[in-house]
Scaffold this active site. Structure first.
Site, mmCIF file in Angstrom:
data_model
loop_
_atom_site.group_PDB
_atom_site.id
_atom_site.type_symbol
_atom_site.label_atom_id
_atom_site.label_comp_id
_atom_site.label_asym_id
_atom_site.label_seq_id
_atom_site.Cartn_x
_atom_site.Cartn_y
_atom_site.Cartn_z
ATOM 1 N N ILE A 26 0.749 -1.230 -0.077
ATOM 2 C CA ILE A 26 -0.073 0.013 0.095
ATOM 3 C C ILE A 26 0.857 1.326 -0.055
ATOM 4 O O ILE A 26 0.720 2.266 -0.773
ATOM 5 C CB ILE A 26 -1.123 0.037 1.266
ATOM 6 C CG1 ILE A 26 -1.854 -1.167 1.009
ATOM 7 C CG2 ILE A 26 -1.796 1.205 1.137
ATOM 8 C CD1 ILE A 26 -2.843 -1.455 2.187
ATOM 9 N N ARG A 38 -3.555 1.777 10.990
ATOM 10 C CA ARG A 38 -4.328 1.754 12.496
ATOM 11 C C ARG A 38 -4.280 2.939 13.162
ATOM 12 O O ARG A 38 -3.078 3.299 13.465
ATOM 13 C CB ARG A 38 -3.971 0.211 12.777
ATOM 14 C CG ARG A 38 -4.333 -0.912 12.190
ATOM 15 C CD ARG A 38 -5.625 -1.222 12.440
ATOM 16 N NE ARG A 38 -5.925 -2.556 11.772
ATOM 17 C CZ ARG A 38 -6.360 -2.570 10.513
ATOM 18 N NH1 ARG A 38 -6.609 -1.429 9.501
ATOM 19 N NH2 ARG A 38 -6.774 -3.910 10.051
ATOM 20 N N GLU A 95 -11.220 3.056 18.102
ATOM 21 C CA GLU A 95 -12.444 2.618 17.005
ATOM 22 C C GLU A 95 -13.334 1.628 17.416
ATOM 23 O O GLU A 95 -12.945 0.691 18.139
ATOM 24 C CB GLU A 95 -11.553 1.993 15.583
ATOM 25 C CG GLU A 95 -12.381 2.194 14.544
ATOM 26 C CD GLU A 95 -11.323 2.113 13.299
ATOM 27 O OE1 GLU A 95 -10.252 2.572 13.251
ATOM 28 O OE2 GLU A 95 -12.044 1.031 12.512
ATOM 29 N N HIS A 116 -13.320 4.517 8.638
ATOM 30 C CA HIS A 116 -12.675 3.135 8.045
ATOM 31 C C HIS A 116 -13.092 2.668 6.776
ATOM 32 O O HIS A 116 -13.827 1.473 6.734
ATOM 33 C CB HIS A 116 -12.402 2.132 9.230
ATOM 34 C CG HIS A 116 -11.417 1.496 9.227
ATOM 35 N ND1 HIS A 116 -10.776 0.523 10.210
ATOM 36 C CD2 HIS A 116 -10.751 0.639 8.174
ATOM 37 C CE1 HIS A 116 -9.841 -0.200 9.820
ATOM 38 N NE2 HIS A 116 -9.681 -0.051 8.509
ATOM 39 N N ILE A 117 -12.786 3.560 5.598
ATOM 40 C CA ILE A 117 -13.487 3.023 4.344
ATOM 41 C C ILE A 117 -12.315 2.491 3.158
ATOM 42 O O ILE A 117 -12.349 2.666 2.340
ATOM 43 C CB ILE A 117 -14.267 3.859 3.748
ATOM 44 C CG1 ILE A 117 -13.918 5.440 3.650
ATOM 45 C CG2 ILE A 117 -15.824 3.822 4.587
ATOM 46 C CD1 ILE A 117 -14.654 6.217 2.838
#
Ligand code: DGY
Length: 318
Positions: free
Chosen positions: A156, A236, A265, A283-284
């Site tokens: 990523i 995170r 979260e 959190h998408i």
């Protein structure tokens, strides 16, 4: 054979399991499964398809009587006690690769939203405050020529850097190992974490959460950020000292921050809700039709393989 799926997710996972003669028990809800139900239905399941919102701790793992595989519907697997799983010979799998582009796209969306004050401007327009073009209305920061510090040059992180390079940014990165191909492709430079934070205009986090990365970006590190810095977290929440960052944002000590994940979260710190130099997403990162359906398919395939005695496609290192 029976598999427990802990939440409603793309249908492809169920269809694949059924086609392979595996019975499926779905916790058909938009709410996370409760401990009691997880134990009740997981107890005699041969496999579990879990979500990152399910805490699969030692207590639960010790109650699983037949489970051979826990397939997490996420690339991150910090919600699973992998040591306890290993001790019971349970294979744990995740869903790498297929959500890389979705998450990298969202990282850039967050960066652009913070730098160009997209959400603030949109709310302004929506509340009927736009009375005409103004020379200094919602001035923001350009991406071109800025330095992006990528913390964690895995899939990523590298995909984010590639996009950033297309915007004309310079790339520096912090990673345990050197990524030669990445360096050559994007002219990226490996630096220490301290140097990265000091030199970057934008810092983007792409590390898994574990004991080494928890609170890695602590108050001392945050203090090193440039005055106009922007920090983006799609990894995170626990990787950053969130309270300290909020205090800095309140004082406008940095330009802004983009959050897709939070320390507690799904609770979002109330103070964040009052700030206009932040963009807050639920959190998408991987929430595209393409990624979520590929994740469901991969999780199901991992379960099928293990239950057929074949190697899993994407096991996590235990
Ligand atoms: C993951 O897969 O770990 C992501 O956080 C989900 O969007």
């Amino acid at each position: 054979m029976k598999v427990l799926i802990t939440r409603k997710l793309p249908r492809v996972a169920i269809d694949l399991l059924l086609k392979n003669n595996i019975a499926v028990q779905v916790h058909d809800s938009d709410e996370p499964i409760k401990f009691r139900e997880l134990v009740r239905y997981g107890k005699d399941a041969d496999g579990i398809l879990s979500l990152l919102t399910d805490r699969i701790d030692e207590k639960i793992i010790n109650r699983l009587e037949k489970c051979k595989v826990i397939a997490n519907y996420a690339v991150g697997y910090n919600n699973i006690n992998t040591k306890a799983a290993k001790a019971k010979n349970i294979i744990v799998t995740n869903t790498p690769d297929i959500l890389t582009d979705a998450t990298a796209d969202l990282t850039l969306a967050l960066l652009l939203s913070v730098c160009r004050r997209v959400i603030e401007s949109e709310m302004f327009t929506r509340s009927n405050k736009f009375t005409g073009w103004q020379p200094e209305l919602f001035l923001g920061i350009e991406l071109k020529g800025k330095t992006l510090g990528v913390v964690g040059a895995g899939r990523i992180g590298r995909a984010v850097a590639k996009r950033a390079a297309a915007f004309g940014m310079n790339i520096i990165y912090f990673n345990k190992s050197k990524k030669t191909e990445f360096e050559l492709e994007l002219n990226a430079q490996k630096v220490s974490l301290t140097k990265l934070i000091k030199k970057s205009d934008f810092v983007s986090l792409h590390l898994p959460l574990n004991s080494e990365t928890q609170n890695l970006i602590n108050s001392e590190k945050l203090e090193l950020l440039k005055p106009n810095a922007v920090i983006i977290n799609t990894a995170r929440g626990e990787i950053i000292d969130e309270n300290y960052l909020i205090a800095m944002l309140k004082k406008k000590r940095i330009f802004g921050a983009g959050f897709d994940v939070y320390q507690n979260e799904p609770k979002v710190n109330k103070q964040l809700l009052k700030l206009n130099n932040v963009v807050l997403l639920p959190h998408i990162g991987s929430a595209t039709f393409e990624a979520r359906s590929a994740m469901a398919e991969l999780a199901a395939k991992n379960i099928i393989n293990v239950l057929k005695g074949l190697p899993p496609i994407t096991p996590v290192e235990l």
